[in-house]
Design an enzyme around this catalytic site. Structure first.
Site, PDB file in Angstrom:
ATOM      1  N   GLU A 441       9.538  13.953  11.444  1.00  6.38           N
ATOM      2  CA  GLU A 441      10.107  13.126   9.531  1.00  6.38           C
ATOM      3  C   GLU A 441      11.003  13.858   9.166  1.00  6.38           C
ATOM      4  O   GLU A 441      11.064  14.347   8.026  1.00  6.38           O
ATOM      5  CB  GLU A 441       8.266  13.780   8.581  1.00  6.38           C
ATOM      6  CG  GLU A 441       7.305  13.497   9.297  1.00  6.38           C
ATOM      7  CD  GLU A 441       7.301  12.331   9.411  1.00  6.38           C
ATOM      8  OE1 GLU A 441       8.364  11.158   9.539  1.00  6.38           O
ATOM      9  OE2 GLU A 441       6.124  11.907  10.916  1.00  6.38           O
ATOM     10  N   GLY A 442      11.711  14.595  10.266  1.00  9.01           N
ATOM     11  CA  GLY A 442      12.461  15.204   9.453  1.00  9.01           C
ATOM     12  C   GLY A 442      13.067  16.538   9.101  1.00  9.01           C
ATOM     13  O   GLY A 442      12.047  16.730   8.562  1.00  9.01           O
TER      14      GLY A 442
END
Length: 593
Positions: A441-442
């Site tokens: 998610e980053g």
């Protein structure tokens, strides 16, 4: 055998005493259906499910893992039955709108329910988590017809959802994705391309899987401005809602991972698969970010869950483990040795973990409250302010909570000594499973750059200034007998305010500065945020009698004296020049001569 007992007393303290949740809910007409009794009943039921259903599947799921055979994925034994029970209990739609079969519960409450599942079985939790995220994106951007078709089935657990972003050559830089979407005469699209790292891309838990896929139409603008979002179901949905033929979208393989092995992480191939546009062409990234930002807070909660699980097991081990004697004399002379709890270093590690858990839980509920304001408030000014706060704190929720949780689980593992390295005690799986939370998610480095770049420098420090003002206002209202946390909070706020201006000035002078300073800046904001949470905890506990509340105040004092000084190190790094990072030639990193 690893243990877990849901920390319900701590959760209720955060909701009821720290945030006065019932008053907050009852003052909002859109949340008036929620009260403290309802919230406590929900948490108690989730505690039973987590302890009795998902915890026993955690180790067996890790050992068996998800499997891929003949183009299909099978989850480990027990997962299908657990997912059915979870869905039938209404848990997938706990926070969803009642219009689509959800229960309309506030985020302040659902973050605590999520914590228990992440603590007991993060692999299992990822399956419904992606469904909820997909539902949020569709609820925000899909057409009414699409919502009616997909949302009730997703929230009932009959269908599940995914998000398909990453490609073999394109991770963070989504603007260079190659997946194509070609429009058909009937308004559908043919989706062609390959996506990787797709959580729950295929499994046997639900009868259909609704993939949300980022792709580009033939004449789309370059970069992220040309990204569109499409619904690509595993099975085509007929006009009457029944399932039709299998779509040409499916897994090519599953990844063999360090952790979360029971979660199927798939390579997904789309071979001219039928897709349905969500919203407008070239506006897909905004829709996907609704889902991604939800998942980013959830990753922070994954960190909290793992840290709580690690703490409970380490504390129990330290209580039972007899080793050596107290330096002030034997505490249990009738036994061959004292418990290792008599040793200051063991206490240091356990208190580090406990402090992380208390502050992380409060911070997750605080961010949840801001999200509830953005969703349910009818006051435009309050909504705008909360939106700014969510934008600022989402990277903190994701990156700081997972960074501190990972360090906390390492401390918990060290309490076990050699046993912490042995599989049977559960710590090595906990660490393996948690590590991904800092990556997906980053990555946390990307989150740090988002905070320092978009959320601070780009707006000239407006968001952080508003946050610091709120913190100061709260600290200044503390009673005089809480001056120790009041002074610490105000000092930290001033230090961050000063260094933020330095960051903005340095970034203007040197384009490399922000990237090199980003992680230290995020941790500095994180330390101030945890200090703010402990100030709230201190205020709530201060006037109440009993050991439970006194222990809260003692932990506040521990945090100030033994953890908060890390802020000085972060500030020193932020004041240093980025030249010490960027002065090396690129060949230095590969030249071994």
């Amino acid at each position: 055998m690893p243990i877990y007992n849901a920390p319900l007393a701590d959760m209720k303290f955060i909701l009821n005493d720290v945030f006065n949740a019932e008053q907050f809910w009852q003052s909002n007409e859109n949340l008036a259906h929620v009260d403290a009794a309802t919230a406590e009943a929900i948490l108690e039921e989730m505690a039973k499910f987590a302890q009795n259903v998902t915890l026993p599947l955690n180790r067996t799921g890790d050992e068996e893992g998800a499997s891929y055979n003949n183009g299909a994925v099978t989850t480990p034994a027990g997962f299908k039955e657990a997912f059915k029970q979870y869905a039938e209990g209404g848990w997938i739609g706990l926070g969803a709108d009642e219009e689509w079969g959800g229960q309309g519960m506030p985020k302040m409450l659902t973050v605590l329910a999520d914590e228990m599942l992440f603590a007991t079985n993060p692999s299992f939790m990822l399956y419904p988590l992606l469904s909820v995220g997909a539902g949020m994106a569709l609820n925000s951007y899909a057409s009414q017809e699409q919502k009616e078709t997909y949302l009730p089935k997703i929230y009932s657990g009959e269908w599940s959802g995914t998000m398909c972003l990453t490609e073999p050559h394109a991770g963070t830089d989504l603007g260079i994705i190659k997946t194509k979407a070609e429009r058909n005469e009937d308004g559908t699209y043919n989706i062609t391309g390959t996506k990787i790292f797709i959580t729950g891309g295929d499994h046997d838990l639900a009868e259909n899987i609704i993939h949300l896929v980022l792709a580009k139409t033939p004449n789309a603008p370059a970069g992220s401005r040309g990204i569109s979002l499409f619904i690509v179901p595993k099975f085509i949905v007929n006009p009457d809602g029944s399932l039709g033929e299998r779509n040409t979208a499916g897994p090519g393989s599953i990844e063999h991972k360090m952790g979360i092995k029971a979660s199927a992480t798939c390579v997904m191939n789309f071979d001219g698969a039928k897709g349905y546009l969500v919203g407008k062409e070239n506006e897909g990234l905004a829709a996907m970010f609704v889902m991604m930002n939800y998942e980013r807070l959830s990753m922070g909660i994954q960190g909290l869950g793992a840290s709580e699980y690690a703490y409970q097991n380490a504390a129990q081990y330290a209580t039972d483990r007899l080793q050596g004697r107290s330096s002030t004399g034997a505490k249990t002379p009738e036994k061959p040795a004292d418990s290792i709890l008599v040793h200051g270093d063991v206490r240091r590690m356990l208190l580090n973990v406990r402090a992380n858990n208390e502050a992380s839980r409060a911070f997750a509920v605080y961010v949840g409250q801001q999200l509830d304001i953005t969703k349910f408030s009818t006051d435009p000014e309050a909504v705008a302010k909360a939106n700014n706060r969510v934008a600022l704190l989402t990277p903190i929720a994701k990156a700081y909570l997972t960074d501190t949780a990972f360090n906390a689980t390492l401390d918990a593992q060290m309490v076990f000594g050699g046993h912490g390295y042995i599989r049977e005690w559960g710590m090595e799986q906990c660490i393996r499973d948690l590590r991904i939370s800092q990556i997906y998610e980053g990555t946390n480095g990307v989150q740090s750059q988002d905070l320092i770049g978009r959320k601070t420098i780009k707006c000239q420090g407006e968001f952080i200034a508003e946050y610091i003002e709120e913190i100061r206002d709260f600290a200044n209202d503390l009673d005089s007998d809480l001056n120790y946390i009041k002074d610490a909070t105000l000092d930290a706020a001033t230090e961050l305010e000063v260094v933020t201006q330095l960051v903005i000035e340095r970034a203007r002078e040197n384009p490399d500065y922000a990237n090199a300073a980003a992680v230290d800046y995020l941790h500095a904001v994180g330390l101030l945020s945890f200090t703010y949470m402990f100030a709230k905890i201190a205020k709530a506990a201060n006037a109440k009698p009993g050991e439970f509340y006194q222990n809260k105040l003692s932990l506040v004092n521990y945090y100030i004296q033994r953890v908060l000084p890390d802020l000085n190190t972060r500030l020193a790094r932020l004041k240093a020049s980025s030249d010490t990072v960027m002065s090396f030639n690129e060949d230095y990193f590969t030249n071994q001569a």
